[in-house]
Design a protein around this motif. Structure first.
Motif, PDB file in Angstrom:
ATOM      1  N   THR A  11       0.850  -1.188   0.000  1.00  0.00           N
ATOM      2  CA  THR A  11       0.000   0.000   0.000  1.00  0.00           C
ATOM      3  C   THR A  11       0.891   1.246   0.000  1.00  0.00           C
ATOM      4  O   THR A  11       2.049   1.174   0.418  1.00  0.00           O
ATOM      5  N   THR A  12       0.351   2.359  -0.487  1.00  0.00           N
ATOM      6  CA  THR A  12       1.135   3.598  -0.474  1.00  0.00           C
ATOM      7  C   THR A  12       1.202   4.164   0.946  1.00  0.00           C
ATOM      8  O   THR A  12       2.076   4.944   1.271  1.00  0.00           O
ATOM      9  N   HIS A  13       0.236   3.733   1.798  1.00  0.00           N
ATOM     10  CA  HIS A  13       0.263   4.187   3.185  1.00  0.00           C
ATOM     11  C   HIS A  13       1.459   3.581   3.896  1.00  0.00           C
ATOM     12  O   HIS A  13       1.750   2.409   3.717  1.00  0.00           O
ATOM     13  N   LYS A  14       2.155   4.414   4.692  1.00  0.00           N
ATOM     14  CA  LYS A  14       3.291   3.858   5.414  1.00  0.00           C
ATOM     15  C   LYS A  14       2.847   3.522   6.834  1.00  0.00           C
ATOM     16  O   LYS A  14       2.463   4.405   7.600  1.00  0.00           O
TER      17      LYS A  14
END
Ligand SMILES: [Zn+2]
Ligand SMILES: [Zn+2]
Length: 582
Positions: free
Chosen positions: A46-49
């Motif tokens: 996911t682009t979320h860290k």
């Protein structure tokens, strides 16, 4: 059985984590989520860290899912349907995995709203997973390939119940505090440098002293038990190792041979062939047996560069090695003595619990082993009878023996409950045959029995274990530095030097810290170095020939210098596991 169930729980926990991730971070694509030792992980894209705060939120969501007791619902579908299902959801990683499967039926498992490609098995419902904790996030390439996308791997612990989970977390925290690599630096014991090479230990003066004390002790114990002491070289002709068989079946663990005058020499991975050469250098008679040859023998074994770990896993180490050559009639007594030796070691160092494992052959496949069935039976019976006679609980492992003989392994349990492999008593039917060992019996020649035995295992490893077992707080007899004398001001320098001289005369290991630092700072340094006794000499002590002992608890006791020396000597000489001043 219990472990299969626990693995099921751990793997099921990874599905529950994925379900929580899907709910809170719906853009996530899913990789794989296996059970691992102590827990599980899931690989996520996911682009979320993900942050440590996210772990807390995810854990709460997982708890909700568990509380709802969602069943794990299994569905069998065609490969095509599975592909469509995961493709529609943009699950590129799952799609890739399905494409590689054979045509036919595929199973999916659904828990709550999350459906995963999976073979199972799982627990029946999410309520059965009740003791877990998300621990950390790490990067991991999809399928371990650095050219593929980088995923975020969330790790979790999972146990049977809250108590087990709590104990494990506590043990981990304790283990980190006791890490011998950290304490080794703080206590100035040893160093491992890039220049010298990985897995090759440099002992600092204090570590050197610690090692000397241990080596002296074990040598004396060997001598008292009728062992002879030998020394052997570090290299030998390669053909010695060809004759012993090591060049063949042990080559992966050996350094490459070196060439000297056009001949190949091998750095020794073991001491055995040398001790055999010593045996064979003379004609032996039954009157010479049992012959017990012992050596603190330094060996070198190849380990991959990534696996080295402080003192516990190294490329060069010193075994407290011995080989016993004896007759069949003598073997039981020899094994019994080895066992008594091991128990004496545990008692001396304060290990209260241990586990014993007996490894025997697989009777159905005698062709996998060297030595006659008769040899094997007699040796195994000797090992077993010693254990039974001494009421020592043990577990038997059929088929676990090396091809050349049965053995006993003794694992000790340290102060925080971790098991460590320590002593090994190993029969060998192979080497006496290969080197044609014989002795003159009452009638004709006979082949002696040979037993390899290491009590401490390796000096390096044993010291690593001891550092962690004691958390760096060595009993006085082992402590490389037993006391540090601290002065309050320069006015006490002479009195402090006098005390130091008296202590040294008494055979005590002490140092003087007369630096201009404040007393508080000096006390802190001694505390970090884990010196058993911190001794303070102020104006009053200097005047009255007394000393104030600053205990680790923070308590102060003032005693006469004579009493200090007398009590410390007694504590060291009796190898007391506890401080006498407390
Ligand atoms: Zn699964
Ligand atoms: Zn050996």
């Amino acid at each position: 059985m219990e472990n299969i169930d626990l693995n099921k729980k751990r793997h099921s926990a990874s599905h529950i984590l994925a379900a929580a991730v899907q709910e809170l971070f719906p853009d996530t694509k899913f990789g794989i989520g296996p059970a691992i030792e102590n827990g599980f992980y899931y690989d996520l894209y996911t682009t979320h860290k993900f942050t440590p705060e996210d772990l807390k939120t995810l854990e709460d969501k997982m708890k909700e899912i568990c509380k709802a007791k969602h069943p794990f619902v299994c569905k069998s579908i065609s490969k095509q349907d599975a592909l469509k299902y995961f493709k529609d959801r943009g699950e590129v990683f799952k799609t890739e995995l399905i494409e590689e499967l054979e045509d036919g039926q595929i199973t999916t498992y659904t828990v709550g709203n999350f459906t995963d490609l999976c073979r199972g098995p799982h627990v029946e419902h999410s309520g059965q997973v009740n003791s877990f904790k998300l621990t950390h996030i790490a990067g991991a390439y999809w399928r371990g390939d650095e050219k593929r996308p980088q995923m975020q791997r969330i790790y979790g612990l999972c146990f049977n119940d809250k108590e087990e989970l709590k104990n494990y977390i506590h043990q981990q925290e304790e283990a980190a505090k006791r890490d011998h690599r950290k304490l080794g630096v703080e206590q100035k014991l040893f160093t491992i440098t890039e220049d010298v090479g990985p897995g090759l230990v440099l002992w600092q003066p204090r570590g050197g002293m610690l090692r000397k004390i241990l080596e002296d002790w074990i040598r004396n114990e060997n001598l008292a038990r009728g062992y002879d002491m030998v020394y052997t070289p570090h290299i030998a002709h390669l053909h010695l190792w060809e004759k012993s068989g090591h060049a063949n079946f042990y080559s992966e663990n050996m350094f490459k041979p070196i060439e000297v005058d056009g001949q190949k020499y091998q750095l020794k991975p073991m001491n055995c062939p040398f001790h055999i050469a010593i045996y064979n250098a003379q004609l032996r008679s039954y009157r010479d047996l049992p012959l017990r040859l012992s050596e603190l023998g330094t060996v070198y074994r190849y380990e991959r560069s990534g696996v080295m770990h402080g003192l516990l896993r190294v490329r060069g180490f010193t075994q407290d090695d011995a080989h016993i050559f004896c007759t069949h009639d003598q073997i039981e007594k020899e094994i019994e003595d080895c066992f008594a030796f091991a128990l004496h070691i545990f008692k001396t160092f304060g290990f209260e619990k241990y586990k014993v494992e007996l490894s025997t052959w697989d009777e159905a496949h005698p062709e996998h082993y060297t030595g006659s069935a008769d040899d094997w039976h007699r040796a195994q019976e000797a090992l077993e009878s010693v254990l039974k006679k001494n009421n020592i609980p043990f577990t038997s492992h059929a088929g676990e023996a090396a091809f050349y003989g049965p053995k006993i392994d003794i694992k000790l349990i340290d102060a925080i409950g971790r098991p460590w492999q320590l002593s090994t008593i190993q029969f060998d039917f192979n080497l006496p045959e290969r080197f044609d060992l014989t002795y003159v019996a009452k009638e004709g020649r006979e082949r002696p029995l040979m037993v390899h035995r290491a009590m401490l295992g390796s000096i390096e490893r044993f010291l690593g274990i001891l550092i962690e077992h004691y958390g760096g707080l060595f009993p006085l007899w082992l402590a490389p530095l037993q006391a540090k004398i601290l002065t309050l001001t320069d006015a006490q320098l002479e009195a402090a030097q006098n005390l130091l001289a008296k202590m040294k005369q008494a055979g005590l290991r002490a140092e003087l810290d007369a630096s201009p630092e404040k007393l508080g700072a000096k006390i802190r340094t001694a505390h970090i170095e884990k010196v058993p006794y911190t001794l303070i000499i102020g104006a009053k002590e200097a005047e009255t020939n007394t000393v104030t002992i600053r205990l680790r608890s923070g308590k102060n006791i003032t005693v006469s210098q004579d009493e200090l020396i007398k009590t410390m000597s007694e504590e060291a000489n009796t190898r007391s596991l506890e401080n006498l001043f407390k």
